[in-house]
Scaffold this motif. Sequence first.
Motif, mmCIF file in Angstrom:
data_model
loop_
_atom_site.group_PDB
_atom_site.id
_atom_site.type_symbol
_atom_site.label_atom_id
_atom_site.label_comp_id
_atom_site.label_asym_id
_atom_site.label_seq_id
_atom_site.Cartn_x
_atom_site.Cartn_y
_atom_site.Cartn_z
ATOM 1 N N GLY A 1 75.333 73.586 44.128
ATOM 2 C CA GLY A 1 76.068 72.508 43.478
ATOM 3 C C GLY A 1 75.956 71.167 44.184
ATOM 4 O O GLY A 1 76.210 70.127 43.575
ATOM 5 N N SER A 2 75.571 71.184 45.469
ATOM 6 C CA SER A 2 75.428 69.933 46.216
ATOM 7 C C SER A 2 74.308 69.053 45.657
ATOM 8 O O SER A 2 74.231 67.867 45.972
ATOM 9 N N PHE A 3 73.428 69.625 44.822
ATOM 10 C CA PHE A 3 72.282 68.900 44.284
ATOM 11 C C PHE A 3 72.501 68.466 42.842
ATOM 12 O O PHE A 3 71.556 68.067 42.155
ATOM 13 N N ALA A 4 73.760 68.497 42.383
ATOM 14 C CA ALA A 4 74.052 68.210 40.978
ATOM 15 C C ALA A 4 73.706 66.785 40.570
ATOM 16 O O ALA A 4 73.430 66.519 39.393
ATOM 17 N N PHE A 5 73.722 65.833 41.508
ATOM 18 C CA PHE A 5 73.417 64.439 41.178
ATOM 19 C C PHE A 5 71.978 64.041 41.507
ATOM 20 O O PHE A 5 71.578 62.900 41.287
ATOM 21 N N VAL A 6 71.204 64.985 42.059
ATOM 22 C CA VAL A 6 69.819 64.681 42.450
ATOM 23 C C VAL A 6 68.896 64.992 41.278
ATOM 24 O O VAL A 6 68.842 66.132 40.821
ATOM 25 N N PRO A 7 68.156 64.012 40.773
ATOM 26 C CA PRO A 7 67.281 64.275 39.621
ATOM 27 C C PRO A 7 66.000 65.000 40.026
ATOM 28 O O PRO A 7 65.459 64.789 41.113
ATOM 29 N N VAL A 8 65.525 65.881 39.143
ATOM 30 C CA VAL A 8 64.223 66.512 39.326
ATOM 31 C C VAL A 8 63.136 65.456 39.114
ATOM 32 O O VAL A 8 63.266 64.558 38.274
ATOM 33 N N ARG B 1 63.557 64.735 52.007
ATOM 34 C CA ARG B 1 63.734 63.935 53.221
ATOM 35 C C ARG B 1 64.048 62.470 52.919
ATOM 36 O O ARG B 1 64.420 61.728 53.836
ATOM 37 N N THR B 2 63.895 62.038 51.674
ATOM 38 C CA THR B 2 64.170 60.629 51.372
ATOM 39 C C THR B 2 65.649 60.319 51.544
ATOM 40 O O THR B 2 66.515 61.182 51.342
ATOM 41 N N ARG B 3 65.934 59.115 51.894
ATOM 42 C CA ARG B 3 67.326 58.679 51.989
ATOM 43 C C ARG B 3 68.004 58.748 50.625
ATOM 44 O O ARG B 3 69.193 59.070 50.523
ATOM 45 N N PHE B 4 67.258 58.432 49.583
ATOM 46 C CA PHE B 4 67.779 58.443 48.218
ATOM 47 C C PHE B 4 68.389 59.805 47.885
ATOM 48 O O PHE B 4 69.529 59.899 47.409
ATOM 49 N N VAL B 5 67.624 60.877 48.118
ATOM 50 C CA VAL B 5 68.106 62.219 47.801
ATOM 51 C C VAL B 5 69.297 62.588 48.664
ATOM 52 O O VAL B 5 70.319 63.086 48.183
ATOM 53 N N ARG B 6 69.199 62.349 49.943
ATOM 54 C CA ARG B 6 70.281 62.757 50.848
ATOM 55 C C ARG B 6 71.553 61.951 50.600
ATOM 56 O O ARG B 6 72.663 62.442 50.804
ATOM 57 N N PHE B 7 71.406 60.716 50.120
ATOM 58 C CA PHE B 7 72.572 59.934 49.729
ATOM 59 C C PHE B 7 73.272 60.577 48.528
ATOM 60 O O PHE B 7 74.504 60.688 48.505
ATOM 61 N N LEU B 8 72.499 61.010 47.535
ATOM 62 C CA LEU B 8 73.095 61.625 46.349
ATOM 63 C C LEU B 8 73.732 62.971 46.682
ATOM 64 O O LEU B 8 74.732 63.360 46.071
ATOM 65 N N ILE B 9 73.162 63.695 47.641
ATOM 66 C CA ILE B 9 73.805 64.931 48.098
ATOM 67 C C ILE B 9 75.125 64.610 48.786
ATOM 68 O O ILE B 9 76.144 65.275 48.567
ATOM 69 N N SER B 10 75.128 63.568 49.609
ATOM 70 C CA SER B 10 76.339 63.214 50.353
ATOM 71 C C SER B 10 77.463 62.751 49.439
ATOM 72 O O SER B 10 78.630 62.759 49.836
ATOM 73 N N ALA B 11 77.123 62.338 48.204
ATOM 74 C CA ALA B 11 78.165 61.944 47.250
ATOM 75 C C ALA B 11 79.062 63.111 46.902
ATOM 76 O O ALA B 11 80.229 62.924 46.528
ATOM 77 N N ILE B 12 78.542 64.331 47.034
ATOM 78 C CA ILE B 12 79.302 65.547 46.749
ATOM 79 C C ILE B 12 79.727 66.254 48.024
ATOM 80 O O ILE B 12 80.828 66.785 48.127
ATOM 81 N N LEU B 13 78.853 66.246 49.010
ATOM 82 C CA LEU B 13 79.035 67.061 50.215
ATOM 83 C C LEU B 13 80.130 66.494 51.115
ATOM 84 O O LEU B 13 79.978 65.421 51.681
ATOM 85 N N LEU B 14 81.229 67.233 51.248
ATOM 86 C CA LEU B 14 82.334 66.786 52.088
ATOM 87 C C LEU B 14 82.453 67.597 53.374
ATOM 88 O O LEU B 14 83.163 67.191 54.290
ATOM 89 N N THR B 15 81.792 68.738 53.432
ATOM 90 C CA THR B 15 81.825 69.562 54.632
ATOM 91 C C THR B 15 80.397 69.913 55.024
ATOM 92 O O THR B 15 79.447 69.419 54.440
ATOM 93 N N GLN B 16 80.244 70.802 55.983
ATOM 94 C CA GLN B 16 78.910 71.180 56.438
ATOM 95 C C GLN B 16 78.196 72.132 55.491
ATOM 96 O O GLN B 16 76.980 72.303 55.584
ATOM 97 N N ASN B 17 78.925 72.771 54.607
ATOM 98 C CA ASN B 17 78.356 73.845 53.800
ATOM 99 C C ASN B 17 77.643 73.301 52.566
ATOM 100 O O ASN B 17 78.262 72.733 51.669
ATOM 101 N N ILE B 18 76.326 73.474 52.512
ATOM 102 C CA ILE B 18 75.507 73.005 51.393
ATOM 103 C C ILE B 18 75.297 74.162 50.420
ATOM 104 O O ILE B 18 74.965 75.280 50.810
ATOM 105 N N THR B 19 75.498 73.894 49.139
ATOM 106 C CA THR B 19 75.316 74.902 48.095
ATOM 107 C C THR B 19 74.409 74.347 47.008
ATOM 108 O O THR B 19 74.016 73.172 47.024
#
Length: 530
Positions: free
Chosen positions: A485-492, A465-483
């Motif tokens: 791979g959409s989390f490739a830039f989000v660190p564990v 829910r953090t803005r940080f994570v959702r920002f990094l997802i949005s760096a990849i996500l160009l459409t509505q479909n989340i996969t």
Amino acid sequence: MTDQTITVDSRATFVLRGHNPDVLTCIANLSNDEVFTPPELANQMLDTLESAWAEENDGASIWSDPSVTFLDPFTKSGVFLREITSRLTDGLASQIPALEERVDHILTKQVFGVGITQLTALLARRSVYCSKDATGTHSIATSFDRDWGNIWFERTEHTWAGDRCAYCGAGKSSYGRSDELESHAYAFIHGTDMKARLARMFGVDVQFDVIIGNPPYQLSDGGGSGSSAMPIYHRFIEQAKRLEPRLLTMIIPSKWFSGGKGLDDFRSTMLRDRRLRSLVDYPDSREAFAGVDVAGGVCYFLWNRDNPGVCHVETRVGGASVAAERILNEFDVFIRDNRVLNLVKKVQEEGTAALSSVVSARRPFGIDSANAGAASGDLHLYASGGDARVHRADVPKGAELVDKWKVLLSKTSSEHAGQTDKSGRKRVLSRIEVMPPASVATESYLILGPFPSEAEAANAAAYLRTRFVRFLISAILLTQNITRGSFAFVPVQNFSRTWTDEDLYAKYHLTQDEIALIESQIKPMELGDA
């Protein structure tokens, strides 16, 4: 170009330009698959082309060369060919002073097109020759002996290999049509030797110097439209490259940056191709095509056969422009915003594993969305149409997750990732919920986990829910479909503790400008937000 009157033999007097308004600004699009290019956008692409030619030719103008040939292999309104003709008519004035002779030379020797349907071929001829018949009374060309001039169209049929076209992949059930309907078997991508086919079309073997246009974007694959349709624009680009023009420029959807069905190889090839020298991106397609919402936005590129190098990347948002010189294949996907790229690099420097490593693939439990579950069963079933129960024996996969704590998240974004709400910010993720043991979900959801305890699962959900994570997802996500791979830039993270945006900003040493960028783009999301 200034207004110039042409009188051709006994043909009617015709004003080559000067109509107000321009009719090509007033035509409604056929669909989101076949979008007419506005004249203003076409001219922006031609300006980019002109600059590249001048750089390659000691400052010479491409419009002053009577030998340069242009091909639009999927012409619709004819706007590219019309604007090219206009520029050449000005540029060749000193070399071919007689206007009638000059225009005829341009139309018969330099400008070529292939219509995508019978209707658009007629429209293009009307735009370019001022007559649907290039030999007709009102045509501004004087020496054609064929009514279609140099804008060719003949119905092309698919070549069926089983239930799919061998060339474009179209499904026979959707496109095995009668002669009364358009086949949508586009001539430019149906054949193995396109150079020979073009020679047969036009009756002359032409090595085209410039290929330009706006190709069809997708075909139905029998499963719907939009994100479930099959992209085909990449096939036109690949075919154009095989013809080895000096310059190639097209406007296409931007989905290829990070997604798109069947585009992985195409994306890899494009990002590694150092002949891709300019890329202009519109995250909101409506800024390029008024009133047309193409999910993920659109872009146009310039490919220069003889001048490889870094790529000039420009992002245009809200009338403003951000540009930088970039190497495109720094990651497996392309990050469109140069500012976002720098922030992603900073996070990557920590060397932490990506969250995609603990996110499930699609259909984590093998349960279709249409499965509404049952009134009874030993497992809780999360479903988009309302939660239900399901028997363990009816769950075909994901046994390692069933009896663990985990986090559920919708695989569909709450809004188009490329569009914003009235505040100018995006939410990105929709439903996020902790799943207890003895629970499963339909294919409408992805699963994060498993986790050893409820507390760690709750901390992971809070992290999403953090803005940080959702920002990094949005760096990849160009459409509505989340996969996954959409989390490739989000660190564990270590989920034995709770993470807030403030914690994450501090951990990754983000500057005030970087924090402001995140918070200007991403909406806050609290526990319980639906």
